[in-house]
Design a protein around this motif. Structure first.
Motif, short mmCIF file in Angstrom:
data_model
loop_
_atom_site.label_atom_id
_atom_site.label_comp_id
_atom_site.label_asym_id
_atom_site.label_seq_id
_atom_site.Cartn_x
_atom_site.Cartn_y
_atom_site.Cartn_z
N GLY A 52 -4.35 -78.19 31.32
CA GLY A 52 -3.45 -79.17 31.82
C GLY A 52 -3.70 -80.25 32.64
N GLY A 54 -4.88 -80.59 35.72
CA GLY A 54 -5.14 -80.06 37.12
C GLY A 54 -5.93 -78.96 36.99
N SER A 55 -6.60 -78.73 38.09
CA SER A 55 -7.45 -77.27 38.46
C SER A 55 -6.57 -76.07 38.44
CB SER A 55 -8.29 -77.48 39.81
OG SER A 55 -8.95 -76.51 39.95
N ALA A 56 -7.07 -75.33 37.42
CA ALA A 56 -6.13 -74.03 37.32
C ALA A 56 -6.50 -73.30 38.70
CB ALA A 56 -6.53 -73.39 36.18
N LYS A 57 -7.79 -73.33 39.28
CA LYS A 57 -7.94 -72.47 40.48
C LYS A 57 -7.01 -73.18 41.73
CE LYS A 57 -11.75 -71.27 43.65
NZ LYS A 57 -13.21 -71.42 43.59
N GLU A 58 -6.76 -74.54 41.64
CA GLU A 58 -5.98 -74.96 42.95
C GLU A 58 -4.59 -74.44 42.49
OE1 GLU A 58 -6.54 -79.07 43.00
OE2 GLU A 58 -8.52 -79.28 43.50
N LYS A 59 -4.22 -74.53 41.49
CA LYS A 59 -2.75 -73.84 41.06
C LYS A 59 -2.38 -72.65 41.44
CE LYS A 59 -1.83 -77.37 37.36
NZ LYS A 59 -1.87 -77.39 35.79
N TRP A 60 -3.49 -71.63 41.12
CA TRP A 60 -3.48 -70.53 41.24
C TRP A 60 -3.62 -70.11 43.05
CZ3 TRP A 60 -7.20 -66.95 43.77
CH2 TRP A 60 -6.83 -65.85 43.73
N GLN A 62 -2.24 -72.10 45.09
CA GLN A 62 -1.03 -72.60 45.81
C GLN A 62 0.18 -71.63 45.47
OE1 GLN A 62 -0.47 -76.43 44.03
NE2 GLN A 62 -1.83 -77.31 45.44
N GLU A 63 -0.04 -71.04 44.44
CA GLU A 63 0.89 -69.78 43.94
C GLU A 63 0.66 -68.55 44.87
OE1 GLU A 63 1.00 -68.79 39.92
OE2 GLU A 63 1.50 -71.03 39.12
N ARG A 66 1.81 -69.61 48.47
CA ARG A 66 3.37 -69.57 48.51
C ARG A 66 4.08 -68.17 48.52
NH1 ARG A 66 4.68 -72.20 43.74
NH2 ARG A 66 3.02 -73.63 43.80
#
Length: 83
Positions: A52, A54-60, A62-63, A66
């Motif tokens: 995508g 964006g960094s998949a690690k950063e998205k993970w 952040q999730e 949350r």
């Protein structure tokens, strides 16, 4: 005499038959090594950037953050959680 027959038979294949045998083998082996290297670079790029952009690690991360905030994990223990 049997040795001469075998030598003549095996002389028709391999390096005795084709003077470029080793050159072609080195070319094929080098191509395979380059392909493995290229696949490694692509895998590293996908691991770091993801599909995508964006960094998949950063998205993970952040999730997960949350989720921790929603479930109040890692905060000071309260009456809701007893551990």
């Amino acid at each position: 005499m049997d040795f001469n027959i075998l030598t003549g038979l095996f002389g028709q294949i391999g390096p005795n038959y084709d003077p470029l045998f080793y050159d072609v083998m080195v070319y094929i082996f080098g191509t395979m090594l380059f392909a493995v290297f290229l696949l490694g670079v692509i895998a590293f790029w996908l691991r770091r950037k993801g599909l995508g952009g964006g960094s998949a690690k950063e998205k993970w991360a952040q999730e997960l953050e949350r989720y921790f905030e929603r479930e109040q994990i890692g905060l000071i223990p309260d009456e809701k959680h007893h551990w």
